[in-house]
Write a protein that holds these residues in place. Sequence first.
Motif, PDB file in Angstrom:
ATOM      1  N   SER A   1       3.641  -5.174  -8.667  1.00 35.14           N
ATOM      2  CA  SER A   1       2.410  -5.016  -9.435  1.00 35.14           C
ATOM      3  C   SER A   1       1.371  -5.930  -8.799  1.00 35.14           C
ATOM      4  O   SER A   1       0.996  -6.975  -9.324  1.00 35.14           O
ATOM      5  N   TYR A   2       0.911  -5.510  -7.623  1.00 41.39           N
ATOM      6  CA  TYR A   2       0.103  -6.367  -6.766  1.00 41.39           C
ATOM      7  C   TYR A   2      -1.169  -5.651  -6.376  1.00 41.39           C
ATOM      8  O   TYR A   2      -1.132  -4.498  -5.963  1.00 41.39           O
ATOM      9  N   SER A   3      -2.313  -6.313  -6.531  1.00 42.52           N
ATOM     10  CA  SER A   3      -3.603  -5.698  -6.241  1.00 42.52           C
ATOM     11  C   SER A   3      -4.246  -6.358  -5.027  1.00 42.52           C
ATOM     12  O   SER A   3      -4.472  -7.567  -5.019  1.00 42.52           O
ATOM     13  N   ASP A   4      -4.534  -5.555  -4.008  1.00 46.10           N
ATOM     14  CA  ASP A   4      -5.141  -6.082  -2.775  1.00 46.10           C
ATOM     15  C   ASP A   4      -5.930  -4.948  -2.132  1.00 46.10           C
ATOM     16  O   ASP A   4      -5.409  -4.181  -1.334  1.00 46.10           O
ATOM     17  N   TYR A   5      -7.198  -4.846  -2.474  1.00 44.36           N
ATOM     18  CA  TYR A   5      -8.061  -3.712  -2.146  1.00 44.36           C
ATOM     19  C   TYR A   5      -8.053  -3.391  -0.651  1.00 44.36           C
ATOM     20  O   TYR A   5      -7.804  -2.266  -0.242  1.00 44.36           O
TER      21      TYR A   5
ATOM     22  N   TRP B   1       0.813  -1.212   0.000  1.00 40.56           N
ATOM     23  CA  TRP B   1       0.000   0.000   0.000  1.00 40.56           C
ATOM     24  C   TRP B   1       0.849   1.266   0.000  1.00 40.56           C
ATOM     25  O   TRP B   1       0.423   2.289  -0.522  1.00 40.56           O
TER      26      TRP B   1
ATOM     27  N   ASP C   1     -10.897  -8.214 -11.778  1.00 34.97           N
ATOM     28  CA  ASP C   1     -10.064  -7.030 -11.998  1.00 34.97           C
ATOM     29  C   ASP C   1      -9.179  -7.262 -13.220  1.00 34.97           C
ATOM     30  O   ASP C   1      -8.200  -8.022 -13.159  1.00 34.97           O
TER      31      ASP C   1
ATOM     32  N   GLU D   1     -10.682  -7.913  -3.210  1.00 34.15           N
ATOM     33  CA  GLU D   1     -11.376  -7.166  -4.253  1.00 34.15           C
ATOM     34  C   GLU D   1     -12.886  -7.227  -4.041  1.00 34.15           C
ATOM     35  O   GLU D   1     -13.577  -8.060  -4.630  1.00 34.15           O
TER      36      GLU D   1
ATOM     37  N   VAL E   1      -8.896 -12.099  -7.136  1.00 32.41           N
ATOM     38  CA  VAL E   1      -8.906 -10.768  -7.747  1.00 32.41           C
ATOM     39  C   VAL E   1      -8.914 -10.877  -9.267  1.00 32.41           C
ATOM     40  O   VAL E   1      -9.538 -10.073  -9.977  1.00 32.41           O
TER      41      VAL E   1
ATOM     42  N   GLN F   1       0.186 -10.920  -8.697  1.00 28.14           N
ATOM     43  CA  GLN F   1      -0.404 -11.469  -7.470  1.00 28.14           C
ATOM     44  C   GLN F   1       0.517 -12.508  -6.844  1.00 28.14           C
ATOM     45  O   GLN F   1       0.661 -12.571  -5.615  1.00 28.14           O
TER      46      GLN F   1
ATOM     47  N   ASP G   1      -7.097  -5.368 -14.565  1.00 27.54           N
ATOM     48  CA  ASP G   1      -5.758  -4.778 -14.456  1.00 27.54           C
ATOM     49  C   ASP G   1      -4.788  -5.654 -13.666  1.00 27.54           C
ATOM     50  O   ASP G   1      -3.577  -5.473 -13.741  1.00 27.54           O
ATOM     51  N   ALA G   2      -5.313  -6.592 -12.893  1.00 25.48           N
ATOM     52  CA  ALA G   2      -4.459  -7.472 -12.089  1.00 25.48           C
ATOM     53  C   ALA G   2      -3.864  -8.568 -12.969  1.00 25.48           C
ATOM     54  O   ALA G   2      -4.485  -9.015 -13.933  1.00 25.48           O
TER      55      ALA G   2
END
Length: 422
Positions: free
Chosen positions: A174-178, A162, A359, A302, A355, A367, A361-362
């Motif tokens: 490049s990691y997505s974790d809402y 974050w 998503d 997500e 995710v 991930q 974009d992920a």
Amino acid sequence: MENNIFELQYAMDTFYFLVCGALVMWMAAGFAMLEAGLVRSKNTTEILLKNVALFAVASTMYLVCGYHFMYDGGIFLSEVTTVAGMDDAAVAAVLEASKEAGFADMGEYAGASDFFFQVVFVATCMSIVSGAVAERMKLWAFLAFAVVMTGFIYPIEGGWTWGGKAVPFIGELSYSDYAGSGIVHMAGAAAALAGVLLLGARKGKYGPEGQVNAIPGANLPLATLGTFILWMGWFGFNGGSTLKLGGIGVANEVANVFLNTNAAASGGLIAALIVARIMFGKADLTMALNGALAGLVAITAEPADPSPLLATIIGAIGGIIVVFSIVTLDKLKLDDPVGAISVHGVVGIWGIFAVLLSDSDATFMGQLVGTLVIFIWVFVASFITWFVLKMIMGIRVTEEEEYDGVDIHECGVEAYPEFTKS
């Protein structure tokens, strides 16, 4: 007029942040009640003390150094307040930019509200550790670990994710974790796993021939209450992670987050209940409770993009996974009294990769790398910390203390003196 509109949105976003933070803080009560219900009565006072004390430790350590490691924020609250807060010049700049972008895209809020929201996440991460090491860990060893976990281990990996900081030898993720299936939940489970490996199982949990002996919790109504409190608090956990409320688009996103959070919890509970009925021949309350929590953990990475049906499916898969994970960890003789490693760790990993279902974009590699970085860092750093504490002060109570119950030896008072035997 422009100033009035901006000030209204600023106040609304700040207030929303604070309310969501208060909901997440209330999750501390949920963890305390859940864990107190799932341990034996002779260990209840200590589990309650651990939960209330870890919240205070987390709040203090994050204020002193954790926030700085994660976001390069100030050390004291007066400095933290200026991180996201704005002076008159900054307000003027935002108003100028808003002429083109529109107020709905400008989300700003008081820096102190951001700090408060972040600090309750730190406490949530540490609360996960508490249940996994229950009934046989020394109180002061646990609190010493909490100092390191909340002041250093969690903020470092939070800064890599974050906080947008570069990971040594890897760079930016490049990691997505809402809202933190990995950053908060899997991290807490990784720390718990390291402690459980060094701590060992409770006496009598596993037989000499590998059989698993059930050790029922003392108060299932309390455990159920704790689950409902966590379920409610999760609306703040996921909902507040939108970071603002102002604007039609953001308001719709918040509504979707709340809807999907509830749908995933429901799907997780139903799936776990059905699987437990098939496997054990009975309706298992504890599995149902963990199924609801598993659904919540699964959707946390997500909660905004999936449709309600997809959110329900994501939660249901989490509920199925948690039943098999709890059974498998028992076969491996990893004693986790409340199922925290399975709920927050194993299902947390599922949530990270779920995710990809909604998503665009992920990426799978993003991930995967993010998952490995978080898990390896937290597990290794936690293992070293637990090991040092074991060498210096010991982390496990004696056999006599475990037999009598840690309430008497660690706290000097029992939660249920009329029903327990000293």
